[in-house]
Scaffold this motif. Structure first.
Motif, PDB file in Angstrom:
ATOM      1  N   UNK A   1       0.827  -1.204   0.000  1.00 13.07           N
ATOM      2  CA  UNK A   1       0.000   0.000   0.000  1.00 13.07           C
ATOM      3  C   UNK A   1       0.862   1.256   0.000  1.00 13.07           C
ATOM      4  N   UNK A   2       2.167   1.095   0.126  1.00 14.40           N
ATOM      5  CA  UNK A   2       3.125   2.207   0.002  1.00 14.40           C
ATOM      6  C   UNK A   2       4.444   1.644  -0.511  1.00 14.40           C
ATOM      7  N   UNK A   3       5.280   2.518  -1.049  1.00 18.09           N
ATOM      8  CA  UNK A   3       6.590   2.076  -1.536  1.00 18.09           C
ATOM      9  C   UNK A   3       7.524   1.842  -0.355  1.00 18.09           C
ATOM     10  N   UNK A   4       8.441   0.885  -0.518  1.00 16.45           N
ATOM     11  CA  UNK A   4       9.431   0.574   0.518  1.00 16.45           C
ATOM     12  C   UNK A   4      10.828   0.823  -0.004  1.00 16.45           C
ATOM     13  N   UNK A   5      11.668   1.262   0.886  1.00 19.35           N
ATOM     14  CA  UNK A   5      13.090   1.389   0.572  1.00 19.35           C
ATOM     15  C   UNK A   5      13.826   0.190   1.144  1.00 19.35           C
ATOM     16  N   UNK A   6      15.033  -0.015   0.666  1.00 19.38           N
ATOM     17  CA  UNK A   6      15.840  -1.134   1.145  1.00 19.38           C
ATOM     18  C   UNK A   6      16.012  -1.038   2.659  1.00 19.38           C
ATOM     19  N   UNK A   7      15.716  -2.142   3.343  1.00 18.90           N
ATOM     20  CA  UNK A   7      15.856  -2.204   4.789  1.00 18.90           C
ATOM     21  C   UNK A   7      14.590  -1.885   5.554  1.00 18.90           C
ATOM     22  N   UNK A   8      13.563  -1.303   4.882  1.00 24.37           N
ATOM     23  CA  UNK A   8      12.305  -1.017   5.572  1.00 24.37           C
ATOM     24  C   UNK A   8      11.639  -2.314   6.005  1.00 24.37           C
ATOM     25  N   UNK A   9      11.133  -2.313   7.215  1.00 24.17           N
ATOM     26  CA  UNK A   9      10.438  -3.489   7.746  1.00 24.17           C
ATOM     27  C   UNK A   9       8.945  -3.379   7.437  1.00 24.17           C
ATOM     28  N   UNK A  10       8.351  -4.453   6.940  1.00 28.22           N
ATOM     29  CA  UNK A  10       6.947  -4.458   6.536  1.00 28.22           C
ATOM     30  C   UNK A  10       6.053  -4.570   7.769  1.00 28.22           C
ATOM     31  N   UNK A  11       5.083  -3.650   7.864  1.00 26.21           N
ATOM     32  CA  UNK A  11       4.083  -3.711   8.928  1.00 26.21           C
ATOM     33  C   UNK A  11       2.737  -4.101   8.327  1.00 26.21           C
TER      34      UNK A  11
ATOM     35  N   UNK B   1       9.127  -8.764   7.995  1.00 23.98           N
ATOM     36  CA  UNK B   1      10.280  -8.950   7.118  1.00 23.98           C
ATOM     37  C   UNK B   1      10.724  -7.594   6.569  1.00 23.98           C
ATOM     38  N   UNK B   2      11.932  -7.566   6.057  1.00 23.83           N
ATOM     39  CA  UNK B   2      12.503  -6.311   5.566  1.00 23.83           C
ATOM     40  C   UNK B   2      12.740  -6.375   4.064  1.00 23.83           C
ATOM     41  N   UNK B   3      12.621  -5.213   3.411  1.00 20.53           N
ATOM     42  CA  UNK B   3      12.839  -5.127   1.968  1.00 20.53           C
ATOM     43  C   UNK B   3      14.325  -5.265   1.648  1.00 20.53           C
TER      44      UNK B   3
ATOM     45  N   UNK C   1       4.377  -8.840  -3.481  1.00 24.14           N
ATOM     46  CA  UNK C   1       5.624  -9.173  -2.792  1.00 24.14           C
ATOM     47  C   UNK C   1       5.996 -10.615  -3.078  1.00 24.14           C
ATOM     48  N   UNK C   2       7.252 -10.807  -3.488  1.00 29.42           N
ATOM     49  CA  UNK C   2       7.743 -12.139  -3.816  1.00 29.42           C
ATOM     50  C   UNK C   2       8.841 -12.546  -2.831  1.00 29.42           C
ATOM     51  N   UNK C   3       9.131 -13.832  -2.839  1.00 30.61           N
ATOM     52  CA  UNK C   3      10.093 -14.356  -1.864  1.00 30.61           C
ATOM     53  C   UNK C   3      11.469 -13.727  -2.018  1.00 30.61           C
ATOM     54  N   UNK C   4      11.795 -13.278  -3.227  1.00 24.02           N
ATOM     55  CA  UNK C   4      13.105 -12.658  -3.449  1.00 24.02           C
ATOM     56  C   UNK C   4      13.149 -11.196  -3.009  1.00 24.02           C
ATOM     57  N   UNK C   5      11.993 -10.617  -2.681  1.00 23.55           N
ATOM     58  CA  UNK C   5      11.936  -9.200  -2.318  1.00 23.55           C
ATOM     59  C   UNK C   5      12.241  -8.948  -0.844  1.00 23.55           C
ATOM     60  N   UNK C   6      11.951  -9.944   0.004  1.00 21.57           N
ATOM     61  CA  UNK C   6      12.004  -9.725   1.442  1.00 21.57           C
ATOM     62  C   UNK C   6      12.897 -10.733   2.137  1.00 21.57           C
ATOM     63  N   UNK C   7      13.339 -10.347   3.293  1.00 22.12           N
ATOM     64  CA  UNK C   7      14.131 -11.244   4.134  1.00 22.12           C
ATOM     65  C   UNK C   7      13.995 -10.817   5.582  1.00 22.12           C
ATOM     66  N   UNK C   8      14.618 -11.580   6.455  1.00 23.98           N
ATOM     67  CA  UNK C   8      14.586 -11.193   7.863  1.00 23.98           C
ATOM     68  C   UNK C   8      15.296  -9.865   8.043  1.00 23.98           C
ATOM     69  N   UNK C   9      14.752  -8.983   8.883  1.00 24.27           N
ATOM     70  CA  UNK C   9      15.375  -7.657   9.057  1.00 24.27           C
ATOM     71  C   UNK C   9      16.773  -7.763   9.653  1.00 24.27           C
ATOM     72  N   UNK C  10      17.698  -7.004   9.105  1.00 22.07           N
ATOM     73  CA  UNK C  10      19.073  -7.003   9.598  1.00 22.07           C
ATOM     74  C   UNK C  10      19.137  -6.214  10.904  1.00 22.07           C
TER      75      UNK C  10
END
Length: 323
Positions: A198-208, A234-236, A246-255
């Motif tokens: 529902x909004x754009x994410x930058x690298x490292x942003x955590x999804x709420x 998860x984080x972008x 959102x695809x599996x390659x887009x997100x990962x555990x937040x650093x």
């Protein structure tokens, strides 16, 4: 005196004549109506004429198609009524009768709903998981008003890979007497629920939870898409546009630990916990084992990332053998 009596008789005659003027007229004959509303296949005497005197049920003409209105010349109506035995039919000032046939309207939405239900049965999924698009507008279609049954798919041929289909539909239990079925073509594809932004994410942003919405996409195009309940927390890994699935390659555990950043090093042994300042020699997410350097002693140890800027080192437990 005789003259007076004659006057009285004349007045009495005038009274009788006056009463005759206001007396009820003779019974009116069959009179042509200006419009007729019919529900069946035929137009009867009673549909076209008032005061038909028991001949109302005699069929005179074929009715228009369901939902249609057609003009009938008065001369044709009078001639047909006379042939049917109606005595003295009159048109008055009516020159033509507009005959309307009642109908049940089958809408484009009705057709789509029936196709969706049939496709869901064929695919073995819930109705909500099927998206149907017709080739053009199939409705509205008008059927006889007496046909109250549900709209059923009588023929359904589909290509499961592409979703393309051909179908025929009819009202259940309706004696169509050779009427053509409703024929449609289109696509009926199985869909899955995916998480979109529902909004754009930058690298490292955590999804709420507020960042996502649930959308449905064709299953064939969502093999690696993630469901809404999989992405919160998860984080972008890169910049992601609003509205993008959102695809599996887009997100990962937040650093939680950045390389060369200072962290709190928690050292635990024998029930004692000690917190020290250390420098991370590698980045890490929750649960990763990374190397950190004690700022004071310069000693390098390996620890587990246990929180934001937090690494825990647990000393091994020494077991004393019994003799």
């Amino acid at each position: 005196m005789a003259k007076v009596g004659n006057i009285r008789l004349w007045r009495a005659g005038m009274t009788v004549a006056g009463l005759a003027l206001f007396a009820a007229p003779a019974h009116a004959g069959p009179t042509l109506k200006e419009e007729a509303i019919v529900s069946g296949d035929t137009v009867t005497v009673g549909d076209l004429f008032d005061n038909a005197e028991g001949l109302e049920g005699i069929a005179l003409f074929r009715a228009p198609d369901p939902g249609q209105t057609g003009p009938l010349p008065a001369a044709a109506a009078l001639a047909a009524a006379r042939r049917a035995g109606v005595a003295g039919p009159e048109a008055g000032e009516v020159r033509q009768v507009f005959v309307t046939r009642l109908s049940r309207e089958i809408t484009n939405s009705d057709i789509t709903g029936s196709i969706t239900a049939r496709a869901a049965t064929e695919y073995g999924v819930d109705v909500d998981a099927v998206e149907v698009k017709l080739d053009g507008a199939a409705g509205p279609v008008h059927v006889p008003a007496a046909e109250k049954g549900s709209l059923e798919v009588t023929r359904f041929v589909t290509d499961r890979q592409t979703g393309r289909f051909e179908a025929s539909l009819a009202v259940a239990g309706a004696p169509r007497r050779g009427a053509e079925p409703i024929r449609v073509t289109g696509a009926a594809v199985e869909t899955v629920e995916v998480a979109t932004l529902s909004r754009s994410l930058e690298r490292g942003d955590v999804v709420s939870a507020a960042d996502i919405r649930a959308d449905r996409r064709p299953k064939s195009q969502a093999s690696d898409a993630m469901a809404p309940d999989q992405v919160v927390g998860l984080a972008a890994k890169r910049s992601i546009r609003e509205g993008q699935p959102l695809r599996t390659t887009d997100l990962g555990r937040p650093q939680q630990v950045e390389r060369n950043a200072f962290v709190t090093l928690i050292y635990g042994a024998s029930g004692v916990s000690l917190s020290l300042r250390a420098k991370a020699l590698a980045s890490g997410v929750q649960g990763d084992v990374i190397a950190v350097q004690n700022v004071q002693s310069k000693r390098v140890v390996n620890g587990v990332v246990t929180g934001p800027s937090e690494v825990t080192v647990t000393a091994p437990t020494t077991t004393v053998a019994r003799r």
